[in-house]
Enzyme design. Sequence first.
Site, PDB file in Angstrom:
ATOM      1  CG  ASP A  34      32.331  22.706 -12.846  1.00  0.00           C
ATOM      2  OD1 ASP A  34      31.064  22.149 -13.199  1.00  0.00           O
ATOM      3  OD2 ASP A  34      31.859  23.746 -11.923  1.00  0.00           O
TER       4      ASP A  34
ATOM      5  CG  HIS B  33      27.555  15.539 -16.352  1.00  0.00           C
ATOM      6  ND1 HIS B  33      27.479  14.375 -16.102  1.00  0.00           N
ATOM      7  CD2 HIS B  33      28.618  16.005 -15.623  1.00  0.00           C
ATOM      8  CE1 HIS B  33      27.485  14.801 -14.872  1.00  0.00           C
ATOM      9  NE2 HIS B  33      27.498  15.041 -14.510  1.00  0.00           N
TER      10      HIS B  33
ATOM     11  CD  GLN C 219      24.951  19.819  -7.769  1.00  0.00           C
ATOM     12  OE1 GLN C 219      24.267  19.274  -7.802  1.00  0.00           O
ATOM     13  NE2 GLN C 219      24.592  20.104  -9.526  1.00  0.00           N
TER      14      GLN C 219
HETATM   15  P1  IMP Z   1      22.112  25.570  -7.209  1.00  0.00           P
HETATM   16  O1  IMP Z   1      22.470  24.111  -7.236  1.00  0.00           O
HETATM   17  O2  IMP Z   1      21.767  25.630  -8.426  1.00  0.00           O
HETATM   18  O3  IMP Z   1      21.308  26.408  -6.422  1.00  0.00           O
HETATM   19  O4  IMP Z   1      23.605  26.828  -6.784  1.00  0.00           O
HETATM   20  C1  IMP Z   1      23.961  26.466  -5.925  1.00  0.00           C
HETATM   21  C2  IMP Z   1      25.286  27.346  -5.630  1.00  0.00           C
HETATM   22  O5  IMP Z   1      26.226  25.605  -5.686  1.00  0.00           O
HETATM   23  C3  IMP Z   1      26.228  27.714  -6.730  1.00  0.00           C
HETATM   24  O6  IMP Z   1      27.707  28.292  -5.877  1.00  0.00           O
HETATM   25  C4  IMP Z   1      26.127  27.338  -7.817  1.00  0.00           C
HETATM   26  O7  IMP Z   1      27.095  28.366  -8.484  1.00  0.00           O
HETATM   27  C5  IMP Z   1      26.982  25.401  -7.255  1.00  0.00           C
HETATM   28  N1  IMP Z   1      26.790  24.960  -8.254  1.00  0.00           N
HETATM   29  C6  IMP Z   1      25.303  23.402  -8.752  1.00  0.00           C
HETATM   30  N2  IMP Z   1      25.360  23.172  -9.760  1.00  0.00           N
HETATM   31  C7  IMP Z   1      26.721  23.444 -10.178  1.00  0.00           C
HETATM   32  C8  IMP Z   1      28.052  22.167 -11.237  1.00  0.00           C
HETATM   33  O8  IMP Z   1      27.474  21.559 -11.314  1.00  0.00           O
HETATM   34  N3  IMP Z   1      29.049  22.702 -10.444  1.00  0.00           N
HETATM   35  C9  IMP Z   1      29.800  23.536  -9.979  1.00  0.00           C
HETATM   36  N4  IMP Z   1      29.335  24.591  -9.489  1.00  0.00           N
HETATM   37  C10 IMP Z   1      27.786  24.299  -9.484  1.00  0.00           C
END
Ligand code: IMP
Length: 427
Positions: free
Chosen positions: A13, A41, A223
């Site tokens: 983010d 995004h 991410q």
């Molecule tokens: P997952 O990717 O849904 O398995 O989530 C795993 C961790 O990554 C969690 O803490 C989510 O909040 C974080 N996360 C996944 N995608 C994003 C993103 O695009 N921005 C920020 N955090 C993310």
Amino acid sequence: MPALVLLGAQWGDEGKGKATDLLGGSVDYVVRYQGGNNAGHTVVVGDQKYALHLLPSGILSPTCVPVIGNGVVVDPSVLLSELSGLNERGVDTSKLLISGNAHIITPYHVTVDKVTERFLGKRKIGTTGRGIGPTYADKINRVGIRVQDLYDESILTQKVEAALDVKNQMLTKLYNRRAIAIEQVVEELLGYAEKLAPYVADTVLVLNQALEEDKVVLFEGGQGTLLDIDHGTYPFVTSSNPTAGGACTGSGVGPTKISRVIGILKAYTTRVGAGPFPTELFDEDGQALRRIGGERGVTTGRDRRCGWFDAVIARYATRVNGLTDFFLTKLDVLTGWEQIPVCVAYEIDGRRVEELPYSQTDFHHAKPVYENLPGWSEDITKAKSFADLPKNAQNYVKALEEMSGAPISAIGVGPGRDETIEINSFL
Ligand code: IMP
């Protein structure tokens, strides 16, 4: 060889959409190489705001080919609705290419993601609940479904059977849920085949040929560095490699082809979900950063945890990604603070530590050591060059650059496409 990687240097983010879109006009291909529709995004074009979850942000640039690489996990229903949403707003999406080797997020992956989190209770990761982790787990367990499987019904059925074999035992016996019907899943997946067919391609070949022809290829990480499965704050991470190496494995382009690796760095820090975050603020400053910075997840709508800039993390990101540049975002959000604290090191059990500790226990005990930098009150959103910034804002940027270990080549001073100061060109 003009192959650039843009990735998040913190916990995601950081404002990558703005950075990729800024380059979009001069880039021929924008490639996503990992993650899925967990990425959010926001891209502002003119007075239009677009929230993209799975598609590369280059989709908004008419001259650019957007590519979903083999390392991405694709939820076809989300992809198709994102495409039709853009089409309704007049965006041409016909150039999109999707790797036949990308893995598919099925409804059972979403179910497993949610029940697993519930089962973990207090120890939950705080995932986005989009089925990302279970899909990557199946890929590594060699029971995943790939985009190309949609075009062979018999193979698809065998693979869904294999994938559900253990999962149905788990769902019914462990989680007390209903079993998932194989035929229903196969039928749903086959329903996507025809709609996706025009986009499916051998993206490895396409991208390598493009590079041979000296086309500009931009790899867009989802991410961020600290959410990387290998280099992040494990287990509070996502299930893929957003770090620079992931651009190679997730696209089939070799590391010798990558010319530049740009880390997107927010002028302060945010994190969504659970896990350690040394500079997190629980006071009014944290609330102000959230309010002024609009720190709410694009994908999940969850409030982001907010804190001051952490130079230890920035240095770490420089190292694990081999960063050549930073793109500093959201500097304007810090306007108005008299003093801006910046974390320069950690104190861990009475010791001063300059670099990110590899031990999870140490990181959980890390307390920020702050240095206060003088703030500024002038509006900086109209600044076009570094010299236009107030002296204290310039000094803040220079201090961050010195602490972070790579040059800051661009600065975001507002959400709009043109609200960016370019210091060194990325191309
Ligand atoms: P997952 O990717 O849904 O398995 O989530 C795993 C961790 O990554 C969690 O803490 C989510 O909040 C974080 N996360 C996944 N995608 C994003 C993103 O695009 N921005 C920020 N955090 C993310």
